[in-house]
Design a protein around this motif. Structure first.
Motif, short mmCIF file in Angstrom:
data_model
loop_
_atom_site.label_atom_id
_atom_site.label_comp_id
_atom_site.label_asym_id
_atom_site.label_seq_id
_atom_site.Cartn_x
_atom_site.Cartn_y
_atom_site.Cartn_z
N VAL A 32 0.84 -1.21 0.00
CA VAL A 32 0.00 0.00 0.00
C VAL A 32 0.87 1.25 0.00
CG1 VAL A 32 -1.66 1.33 1.36
CG2 VAL A 32 -1.96 -1.14 1.10
N ILE A 33 1.88 1.26 0.86
CA ILE A 33 2.78 2.42 0.93
C ILE A 33 3.54 2.58 -0.38
CG2 ILE A 33 4.91 3.24 2.03
CD1 ILE A 33 3.82 2.32 4.67
N GLY A 34 3.96 1.45 -0.98
CA GLY A 34 4.64 1.54 -2.26
C GLY A 34 3.76 2.13 -3.35
N THR A 35 2.49 1.74 -3.35
CA THR A 35 1.56 2.28 -4.34
C THR A 35 1.37 3.78 -4.15
OG1 THR A 35 0.40 0.15 -4.44
CG2 THR A 35 -0.75 2.09 -5.30
N LEU A 36 1.13 4.18 -2.89
CA LEU A 36 0.92 5.60 -2.62
C LEU A 36 2.18 6.41 -2.91
CD1 LEU A 36 -1.06 5.35 0.75
CD2 LEU A 36 -1.97 5.77 -1.55
N ALA A 37 3.34 5.84 -2.56
CA ALA A 37 4.60 6.56 -2.78
C ALA A 37 4.91 6.71 -4.27
CB ALA A 37 5.75 5.84 -2.09
N GLY A 38 4.42 5.80 -5.10
CA GLY A 38 4.72 5.86 -6.53
C GLY A 38 3.70 6.59 -7.36
N LEU A 39 2.53 6.93 -6.78
CA LEU A 39 1.47 7.54 -7.58
C LEU A 39 1.88 8.91 -8.12
CD1 LEU A 39 -1.85 6.60 -5.74
CD2 LEU A 39 -1.09 5.90 -8.02
N TYR A 40 2.33 9.79 -7.23
CA TYR A 40 2.66 11.15 -7.68
C TYR A 40 3.80 11.15 -8.69
CZ TYR A 40 4.51 15.90 -7.64
OH TYR A 40 4.99 17.12 -8.02
N PRO A 41 4.93 10.45 -8.41
CA PRO A 41 5.99 10.41 -9.42
C PRO A 41 5.51 9.81 -10.75
CG PRO A 41 6.83 9.66 -7.32
CD PRO A 41 5.36 9.77 -7.17
N ALA A 42 4.61 8.79 -10.68
CA ALA A 42 4.12 8.17 -11.91
C ALA A 42 3.27 9.15 -12.71
CB ALA A 42 3.31 6.92 -11.56
N VAL A 43 2.39 9.87 -12.02
CA VAL A 43 1.55 10.87 -12.72
C VAL A 43 2.43 11.97 -13.31
CG1 VAL A 43 -0.22 12.62 -12.38
CG2 VAL A 43 -0.47 10.36 -11.33
N ARG A 44 3.42 12.40 -12.55
CA ARG A 44 4.33 13.44 -13.03
C ARG A 44 5.09 12.98 -14.27
NH1 ARG A 44 8.56 16.96 -9.35
NH2 ARG A 44 9.52 18.12 -11.09
N ALA A 45 5.53 11.71 -14.26
CA ALA A 45 6.25 11.19 -15.42
C ALA A 45 5.35 11.10 -16.64
CB ALA A 45 6.82 9.81 -15.08
N SER A 46 4.08 10.70 -16.43
CA SER A 46 3.18 10.54 -17.58
C SER A 46 2.80 11.87 -18.21
CB SER A 46 1.93 9.79 -17.13
OG SER A 46 1.16 10.58 -16.22
N ARG A 47 2.93 12.95 -17.47
CA ARG A 47 2.54 14.26 -17.98
C ARG A 47 3.69 14.97 -18.70
NH1 ARG A 47 -1.09 16.72 -12.97
NH2 ARG A 47 -2.88 15.32 -13.26
N LEU A 48 4.88 14.39 -18.70
CA LEU A 48 6.00 15.01 -19.40
C LEU A 48 5.73 15.01 -20.90
CD1 LEU A 48 9.16 13.62 -17.56
CD2 LEU A 48 8.33 15.98 -17.56
N SER A 49 5.95 16.13 -21.53
CA SER A 49 5.80 16.22 -22.98
C SER A 49 6.97 15.54 -23.65
CB SER A 49 5.72 17.69 -23.41
OG SER A 49 5.83 17.80 -24.83
N PRO A 50 6.76 14.66 -24.63
CA PRO A 50 7.88 13.99 -25.30
C PRO A 50 8.87 14.98 -25.90
CG PRO A 50 5.81 12.92 -25.87
CD PRO A 50 5.46 14.19 -25.12
N THR A 51 8.33 16.04 -26.54
CA THR A 51 9.20 17.02 -27.19
C THR A 51 10.08 17.74 -26.17
OG1 THR A 51 7.52 17.36 -28.88
CG2 THR A 51 9.26 19.00 -28.73
N LEU A 52 9.45 18.20 -25.06
CA LEU A 52 10.21 18.93 -24.06
C LEU A 52 11.20 18.01 -23.36
CD1 LEU A 52 7.43 21.15 -22.46
CD2 LEU A 52 9.21 21.83 -24.11
N ALA A 53 10.79 16.76 -23.09
CA ALA A 53 11.68 15.83 -22.41
C ALA A 53 12.92 15.54 -23.26
CB ALA A 53 10.95 14.54 -22.12
N LEU A 54 12.72 15.32 -24.60
CA LEU A 54 13.87 15.05 -25.44
C LEU A 54 14.72 16.31 -25.65
CD1 LEU A 54 12.16 12.79 -28.13
CD2 LEU A 54 13.80 12.09 -26.41
N HIS A 55 14.07 17.45 -25.70
CA HIS A 55 14.80 18.70 -25.88
C HIS A 55 15.65 19.02 -24.65
CE1 HIS A 55 15.76 22.75 -27.23
NE2 HIS A 55 15.35 23.22 -26.03
N ALA A 56 15.04 18.75 -23.42
CA ALA A 56 15.77 19.01 -22.20
C ALA A 56 16.95 18.07 -22.06
CB ALA A 56 14.85 18.87 -20.98
#
Length: 401
Positions: A376-400
């Motif tokens: 449960v703690i692992g799921t909760l601890a990974g939710l925010y980083p997972a959502v943040r990763a999924s919202r990264l724009s491919p173009t901006l991520a590759l450009h950065a």
């Protein structure tokens, strides 16, 4: 002319693929994984150890109760209606109690007004907290006690200057084996036996026991028992307890006290885990701290792997696939810490049980509950980083990158 249009759908990751991409980050940074999982492991190990040690101690007490039985009652003189007046049990009390229906065995002791010493040169005031008691021959069987060395009093030795020492009394007198002599009431008594522990009657452990007849003829014992121990059938304990006062002393039943010595052990077994709550709370805090560490590790992992995330997105990975990847990585990280914590906690319980002579008990619910908490703690601890990763724009991520 109608043209069939085929709608493209993104490929779904299989369980094997999810585990592969989720474990990729762990394999690439093993040192960080160990340090992050350590907090989870410490929290789970603390919780498993606290519950296991408490359960092992409780199991030992319950085994002792099973061996000693809960069907023994102790009859002693109670409070007199007139303050300052001593009460006594009648000399016939043991025999009268033995005739109650359901009573299986009766033993008795009587206080003797003498001290026991290693020699006559030691002051009589130096008692060492050791009482001298007259004992009936059937006392040992009634208490379900054992003789650690030597022999118990019998019909022959019970009439002569022979004494059996309780476990604590022997240690205080410095006597380790039968055959030695102690000074009681102006004469030497030969030690014929040393008892083992008597959990239901600790007063016997701190006593020097002489035969009933010898106490009367050699030490001036008046024959009145000061404690009568009886065992009855389990189904008759309540009824026997109600009948004892008027049976032991028909003239003054109100001056008879009846107690259950096993009640203390039962209460101790029932409350064995009461003081574990604080330690469980500390283990829970350590587990939460470990969860924060996992979350921090995952956030840093997302920042460091923006190029990887952008590349996967540009190759067709959906936001959901990215979220699943990082949640799986967080779950694997927490799960490894949980498994390590279970192993460490179980090992700690095993070491404690071996050192204290306790049965090794780790309740299944503590293992499953602890591991479930890590997931449960692992799921909760990974939710925010997972959502943040999924919202990264491919173009901006590759450009950065």
């Amino acid at each position: 002319m109608r043209r069939d249009r085929t709608r493209l759908r993104p490929a779904r990751l299989s369980l094997r693929d999810v585990l592969h991409v989720g474990s990729a980050g762990l394999r690439a940074r093993p040192v960080r994984v160990v340090l992050s999982a350590l907090g989870i492991a410490i929290g789970i190990a603390t919780m498993i150890a606290v519950v296991g040690i408490s359960s092992s101690s409780q199991a030992k007490l319950l085994r002792e109760l099973d061996a000693l039985g809960t069907n023994m009652l102790v009859v002693t003189p109670g409070q007199s209606m007139f303050s300052g007046q001593d009460t006594k049990l009648p000399e016939e009390a043991p025999g009268m109690i033995g005739r109650i229906e359901g009573v299986e065995r009766v033993g008795a002791t009587g206080a003797v007004a003498h001290s026991v010493r290693r020699s006559e040169k030691i002051s009589p005031d130096e008692t060492g907290g050791i009482a001298v008691l007259a004992a009936r021959g059937d006392l040992l069987e009634t208490l379900r006690a054992g003789v650690r060395s030597g022999a118990w009093l019998n019909a022959a030795t019970g009439r002569y200057p022979a004494v059996v020492l309780g476990d604590v009394a022997a240690r205080r007198l410095g006597i380790t084996a039968p055959g030695r002599q102690v000074f009681i009431g102006g004469r030497y008594f030969t030690v014929t036996g040393i008892l083992g522990p008597v959990p239901l009657a600790p007063e016997i452990e701190r006593a020097a026991l002489v035969g009933w007849s010898a106490a009367e003829s050699l030490l001036g014992f008046d024959g009145h028992p000061t404690a009568v121990y009886e065992r009855s059938a389990d189904a008759r304990v309540g009824a026997v307890r109600n009948l004892i006062p008027q049976t032991a002393n028909p003239r003054s039943p109100q001056t008879v006290s009846v107690t259950d010595p096993s009640a203390a052990l039962q209460a101790k077994a029932a409350t064995e885990g009461a003081f574990s709550t604080l330690l469980l709370g500390l283990g829970g805090i350590a587990l939460l701290v470990g969860g924060v560490g996992v979350a921090n590790t995952m956030i840093i992992s997302v920042l460091e792997r923006r190029h990887e995330i952008g590349l996967r997105r540009s190759l067709g990975a959906t936001k959901g696939a990215v979220r699943v990847q990082f949640v799986t990585e967080s779950l694997l990280l927490s799960g490894l810490g949980g498994l390590a914590g279970i192993a460490l906690g179980s090992a700690a319980v095993a070491a404690y049980a071996a050192a204290g002579g306790l049965p090794w008990v780790v309740p299944l619910w503590s293992v499953t509950g602890g591991f479930g908490a890590t997931l449960v703690i692992g799921t909760l601890a990974g939710l925010y980083p997972a959502v943040r990763a999924s919202r990264l724009s491919p173009t901006l991520a590759l450009h950065a990158a």
